[in-house]
Design a protein around this motif. Structure first.
Motif, PDB file in Angstrom:
ATOM      1  N   MET A 264       0.815  -1.209   0.000  1.00 42.81           N
ATOM      2  CA  MET A 264       0.000   0.000   0.000  1.00 42.81           C
ATOM      3  C   MET A 264       0.853   1.265   0.000  1.00 42.81           C
ATOM      4  N   ILE A 265       1.991   1.214   0.680  1.00 41.68           N
ATOM      5  CA  ILE A 265       2.880   2.376   0.717  1.00 41.68           C
ATOM      6  C   ILE A 265       3.661   2.500  -0.588  1.00 41.68           C
TER       7      ILE A 265
ATOM      8  N   LYS B 189       0.571   2.042  -3.838  1.00 40.78           N
ATOM      9  CA  LYS B 189      -0.587   2.938  -3.794  1.00 40.78           C
ATOM     10  C   LYS B 189      -0.262   4.297  -3.187  1.00 40.78           C
ATOM     11  N   LYS B 190       1.001   4.475  -2.759  1.00 38.19           N
ATOM     12  CA  LYS B 190       1.472   5.767  -2.247  1.00 38.19           C
ATOM     13  C   LYS B 190       0.668   6.259  -1.047  1.00 38.19           C
ATOM     14  N   GLN B 191       0.230   5.328  -0.204  1.00 38.47           N
ATOM     15  CA  GLN B 191      -0.521   5.718   0.983  1.00 38.47           C
ATOM     16  C   GLN B 191       0.426   5.956   2.158  1.00 38.47           C
ATOM     17  N   ARG B 192       0.031   6.847   3.032  1.00 40.02           N
ATOM     18  CA  ARG B 192       0.850   7.177   4.185  1.00 40.02           C
ATOM     19  C   ARG B 192       0.568   6.201   5.327  1.00 40.02           C
TER      20      ARG B 192
ATOM     21  N   GLU C 117      -2.408   6.636   7.545  1.00 40.59           N
ATOM     22  CA  GLU C 117      -3.721   6.396   6.943  1.00 40.59           C
ATOM     23  C   GLU C 117      -4.121   4.924   6.979  1.00 40.59           C
ATOM     24  N   ILE C 118      -3.153   4.037   7.157  1.00 45.47           N
ATOM     25  CA  ILE C 118      -3.447   2.613   6.974  1.00 45.47           C
ATOM     26  C   ILE C 118      -3.183   1.724   8.176  1.00 45.47           C
TER      27      ILE C 118
ATOM     28  N   ASP D 123      -6.244   0.248   9.985  1.00 42.06           N
ATOM     29  CA  ASP D 123      -7.029  -0.647   9.120  1.00 42.06           C
ATOM     30  C   ASP D 123      -6.332  -1.977   8.882  1.00 42.06           C
TER      31      ASP D 123
ATOM     32  N   THR E 213       9.615   3.356   6.554  1.00 37.70           N
ATOM     33  CA  THR E 213       8.620   3.657   5.534  1.00 37.70           C
ATOM     34  C   THR E 213       9.036   4.861   4.698  1.00 37.70           C
TER      35      THR E 213
END
Length: 267
Positions: A229-230, A233-236, A239-240, A243, A264
């Motif tokens: 995801m990091i 999908k370039k998510q921080r 944010e994850i 979840d 990260t």
């Protein structure tokens, strides 16, 4: 005040929030019937996401994992009222009414929406107990649960196959279940029960399938998903991490560095 829940009487719970509130993972051990008085509940489960909108009646099936986000309405706070249909009361009801169930409910759905004016009126009748204008008694609490059962069966007679199925959960495909539910931060005991196994049986079967312990597998699986995801999908991380089943951000950072040998940020 982010959010709170208040037990009005034994099996009736009133939840209230004045701002967006992320609930924790919950193992649902008993069926419950709920009414969204105001705002919305976004429920995440192994079949996807379900939005419980304002003025909705929902029956939530037992023996599942759910994570919720509570959204107040623009004009009002978030309010959700639920009443638990516990096994003991359901057993007594089935015995007194000579209800015998020969088969399981033939749907795998986890949440059932009922558009029923009688059920809405039923929940509205409980408002005096929320507002403390009336005091409840154990006898009254029992009667209100029985009334909910009556109204549900009137709404959908097939619910008897769901509500009065007292058989133990049967063994399900462990590999499939874990790959669908690894992101829920619940105990190994809860995973065992949901797959129809004793704790020792769960650990034994788990070792045969995954060649490791549940704790180690869950940690690795969550971290591998975080990496994807990091990276892709370039998510921080902020944010994850919740979840994916991590309790706090610092623990996530430590576990990530320990597994992949880089932070990260470096990723």
């Amino acid at each position: 005040m982010a959010g709170n829940s208040e037990i009005i009487f034994d099996k009736l719970v009133y939840s209230c929030a004045f701002e967006k509130y992320r609930g924790y993972e919950e193992f649902i051990p008993e069926h419950f019937l709920g009414f969204q008085l105001s705002g919305e509940t976004h429920a995440f489960h192994d079949q996807g996401n379900t939005v419980i909108t304002e003025n909705s009646i929902v029956l939530v099936r037992k023996n599942q994992l759910v994570r919720t986000i509570k959204y107040p309405s623009k004009e009002e706070k978030y309010q959700f009222l639920s009443i638990t249909l516990d096994k003991e009361t359901l057993r007594r009801y089935a015995l007194e009414n000579k209800i015998v169930v020969e088969r399981r409910y033939d749907s795998k759905r986890k949440l059932f929406f009922e558009s029923n004016d009688l059920l809405k009126s039923y929940f509205i009748s409980l408002s005096p107990y929320i507002n403390k204008k009336k005091e409840s008694t154990p006898r009254l609490a029992d009667l209100k649960i029985r009334e909910a059962i009556e109204l549900l069966l009137q709404s959908n007679p097939d619910f008897k196959y769901l509500l009065f199925d007292f058989s133990e959960p049967y063994k399900i495909n462990l590999e499939e279940f874990m790959n669908q539910n690894y992101m829920f931060n619940v105990s190994v005991e809860s995973f065992a029960k949901l797959t129809g196994r004793s704790l020792s049986g769960f650990k034994r079967d788990f070792s045969k399938i995954f060649a490791t312990t549940p704790k180690q597998w869950l940690r690795d699986k969550r971290l591998e998903e975080a990496y994807y995801m990091i990276k892709q999908k370039k998510q921080r991380p902020a944010e994850i991490y919740l979840d994916l089943g991590f309790e706090n951000l610092s623990h996530f950072y430590f576990a990530f560095k320990q597994k992949f040998g880089l932070t990260t940020s470096e990723l």
